[in-house]
Design an enzyme around this catalytic site. Structure first.
Site, PDB file in Angstrom:
ATOM      1  N   ARG A  28      -7.596  12.356  12.726  1.00 60.33           N
ATOM      2  CA  ARG A  28      -6.173  12.458  12.608  1.00 60.33           C
ATOM      3  C   ARG A  28      -5.782  13.046  12.727  1.00 60.33           C
ATOM      4  NH1 ARG A  28      -4.641   7.226   9.291  1.00 60.33           N
ATOM      5  NH2 ARG A  28      -2.838   6.795  11.090  1.00 60.33           N
ATOM      6  N   LYS A  50       0.999  -0.962  -0.268  1.00 60.76           N
ATOM      7  CA  LYS A  50       0.466   0.392   0.411  1.00 60.76           C
ATOM      8  C   LYS A  50       0.536   1.514  -0.170  1.00 60.76           C
ATOM      9  CE  LYS A  50      -2.422   0.679   3.700  1.00 60.76           C
ATOM     10  NZ  LYS A  50      -2.819   2.409   4.260  1.00 60.76           N
ATOM     11  N   SER A  51       1.520   1.448   0.844  1.00 62.58           N
ATOM     12  CA  SER A  51       2.820   2.240   1.100  1.00 62.58           C
ATOM     13  C   SER A  51       2.775   2.946  -0.074  1.00 62.58           C
ATOM     14  CB  SER A  51       4.000   2.444   2.230  1.00 62.58           C
ATOM     15  OG  SER A  51       3.148   2.429   3.194  1.00 62.58           O
ATOM     16  N   ASP A  67       2.390  -1.361  11.976  1.00 68.14           N
ATOM     17  CA  ASP A  67       0.963  -1.085  11.552  1.00 68.14           C
ATOM     18  C   ASP A  67       0.155  -2.921  11.707  1.00 68.14           C
ATOM     19  OD1 ASP A  67       0.976   1.319  10.294  1.00 68.14           O
ATOM     20  OD2 ASP A  67       1.251   0.139   7.787  1.00 68.14           O
TER      21      ASP A  67
HETATM   22  C1  S3P Z   1       2.680   4.681   6.154  1.00 70.83           C
HETATM   23  C2  S3P Z   1       3.585   5.773   7.471  1.00 70.83           C
HETATM   24  C3  S3P Z   1       2.934   5.207   9.051  1.00 70.83           C
HETATM   25  C4  S3P Z   1       2.021   3.718   8.826  1.00 70.83           C
HETATM   26  C5  S3P Z   1       0.625   4.161   8.267  1.00 70.83           C
HETATM   27  C6  S3P Z   1       1.384   3.919   6.351  1.00 70.83           C
HETATM   28  C7  S3P Z   1       3.042   5.497   5.219  1.00 70.83           C
HETATM   29  O1  S3P Z   1       2.253   5.893   9.010  1.00 70.83           O
HETATM   30  O2  S3P Z   1       1.556   3.672   9.763  1.00 70.83           O
HETATM   31  O3  S3P Z   1      -0.131   2.924   7.382  1.00 70.83           O
HETATM   32  O4  S3P Z   1       2.841   4.429   3.561  1.00 70.83           O
HETATM   33  O5  S3P Z   1       4.301   6.424   4.875  1.00 70.83           O
HETATM   34  P1  S3P Z   1       3.319   6.660   9.922  1.00 70.83           P
HETATM   35  O6  S3P Z   1       4.253   7.819   9.354  1.00 70.83           O
HETATM   36  O7  S3P Z   1       2.536   7.655  11.116  1.00 70.83           O
HETATM   37  O8  S3P Z   1       3.770   6.599  11.339  1.00 70.83           O
END
Ligand code: S3P
Length: 427
Positions: A123, A22-23, A315
């Site tokens: 958030r 996903k990221s 996560d």
């Molecule tokens: C993500 C970063 C993380 C993660 C999120 C996806 C990203 O969040 O928890 O599900 O894709 O950069 P944080 O940057 O708030 O830790």
């Protein structure tokens, strides 16, 4: 999918390929849209969250041809080629879409408004508003640091920002804004958050340097287009790894999963708990390490989880909580206050729902302690609108005699449409 019914089933056996990361999917669409020319994205994650990012760039005039879902073509128009969106951009449930987009939108010559669903509206956004404002961005939140956000794009200046939170979303928003500055922008963080942005921007030709917890980027005129193949998401694979470890007789092979060192905490945690997990066929795909992961049923014991390990598995805590509920002893998770501001307050969500299954859980401000018993009882539990809570509770149900129902599971579609179908292939 409104609810998932699970219950005690036979061993899980077989081979699966989990959905794309996903990221990385978010970033691929963003950087391709900002690139000078045509990029190709293979194995994009067709789930609600990354589709919000894709939709946002379409709204800003980027032509994206996804008639072949296995090979998306993005016609990038350069860092300054976006057009003003005709209306508000809806980021849905996606914190990554909203926070990273702020970094891009701050540097545009137009104004835009970002909003989201009821969960995203809760958030915190001050974490990106503060550094981006220091860079000269004009971001307005009428709700005291929460969305919706109005971003009046304009000229930005480089800064050195010492972030108090280790967050890839914060780091990435600053680095993206840094592309629009004259000179060098530097961000430091207290722990190493996921580094997909750094890897991908480097591949796009950006002048980016990484020195442990400090990342610097030079403002630039342009980014190179690319051809990327997105690996499987370890965060999605994690549900099946834990399922294989906790259901007696199971043995599962997960193919083509991203094992970026900044994301690998779940493997370290489960191995430390006694989980029989092995990696094979390790190789690199589009600048990201990938492997096949084999997991088989194991007797798990409790462990203490804190520090960098929390960050590397940030996560995965919903499903780590499930593994802990089965493991012998008390697992303590501390230094994990960030879990309170994820898609739901995951400390509270997991504690509330596991208690319904008869698990002893103690909540702390920054974590929780879970006493494993292996004697969980069937229950009707809630997702709290959080995809990973929904899937973790469904996995918990696999070990319980009787019917377990997880309610309000539409949220699973944000990251893992087809979760239950894939699970069913393992029987
Ligand atoms: C993500 C970063 C993380 C993660 C999120 C996806 C990203 O969040 O928890 O599900 O894709 O950069 P944080 O940057 O708030 O830790």
């Amino acid at each position: 999918m409104n609810q998932i019914n699970t219950g005690h089933r036979g061993p899980l056996r077989g081979e699966i390929t989990p959905p794309a990361d996903k990221s990385i999917s978010h970033r691929a669409v963003m950087f391709a849209s900002l690139g000078d020319g045509e990029s190709t994205i293979r194995n994009f994650l067709y789930a609600e969250d990354p589709l919000k990012t894709l939709g946002a760039f379409r709204k800003m005039g980027i032509e994206i041809d996804d008639s072949d879902k296995n090979r998306i073509i993005v016609k990038g128009r350069g860092l300054h080629g976006l057009s003003a969106p005709a209306d508000i951009i809806d980021c849905g449930n996606s914190g990554t879409t909203m926070r990273l987009m702020c970094g891009v939108l701050a540097g545009q010559s137009f104004s835009s408004v970002l909003t989201g669903d009821a969960f995203l509206l809760k958030r915190p956004m001050a974490r990106i508003i503060k550094p981006l404002s220091e860079m000269g961005a004009n971001i307005l939140s009428e709700k005291g640091g929460f969305p919706p956000l109005t971003i009046k794009g304009g000229a930005l200046r480089p800064v050195t920002y010492n972030s108090l939170i280790a967050s890839a979303q914060v780091k990435s928003a600053i680095l993206l804004a840094g592309l629009y500055c004259k000179g060098r922008t530097t961000v430091t963080e207290p722990g190493k958050s996921r580094d997909h942005t750094e890897r991908m921007l480097k591949a796009c030709g950006a002048n980016i340097t990484v020195n442990d917890l400090e990342v610097s980027i030079e403002g630039t005129e342009g980014l190179k287009p690319f051809d990327i193949t997105i690996p499987g998401d370890l965060s999605s694979a994690a549900f099946f790894i834990v399922a294989a470890l906790i259901v007696p007789g199971s043995e599962v092979m997960l193919k083509n999963v991203g094992i970026n060192p900044t994301r690998k905490g779940i493997i370290e945690i489960l191995q430390r708990m006694g989980g029989e997990i092995s990696l094979s066929n390790e190789h690199e795909v589009s600048g990201e390490p990938v492997a096949d992961i084999h997991a088989r049923h194991s007797e798990l014991s409790a462990t203490d989880i804190t520090g960098d390990l929390v960050l590397k598995a940030i996560d995965e805590f919903p499903v780590v909580c499930v593994a802990s509920a089965i493991a012998r002893g008390i697992t303590r998770i501390t230094g994990a206050a960030e879990l309170r501001v994820k898609e739901s307050d995951r400390i509270s969500s997991m504690s509330t729902e596991l208690k319904k299954m008869g698990v002893h859980v103690e909540e702390f401000k920054d974590g929780l302690a879970i006493k494993g018993s292996g004697h969980m009882k069937p229950a009707t539990v809630q997702s709290h609108g959080d995809h990973r809570v929904a899937m973790a509770m469904a996995i918990a149900g696999l070990t319980i005699k009787g019917k377990t129902t997880v309610e309000n599971t539409e949220c699973v579609n944000t990251s893992f449409p087809g979760f239950t179908d894939l699970l069913d292939t393992l029987y």
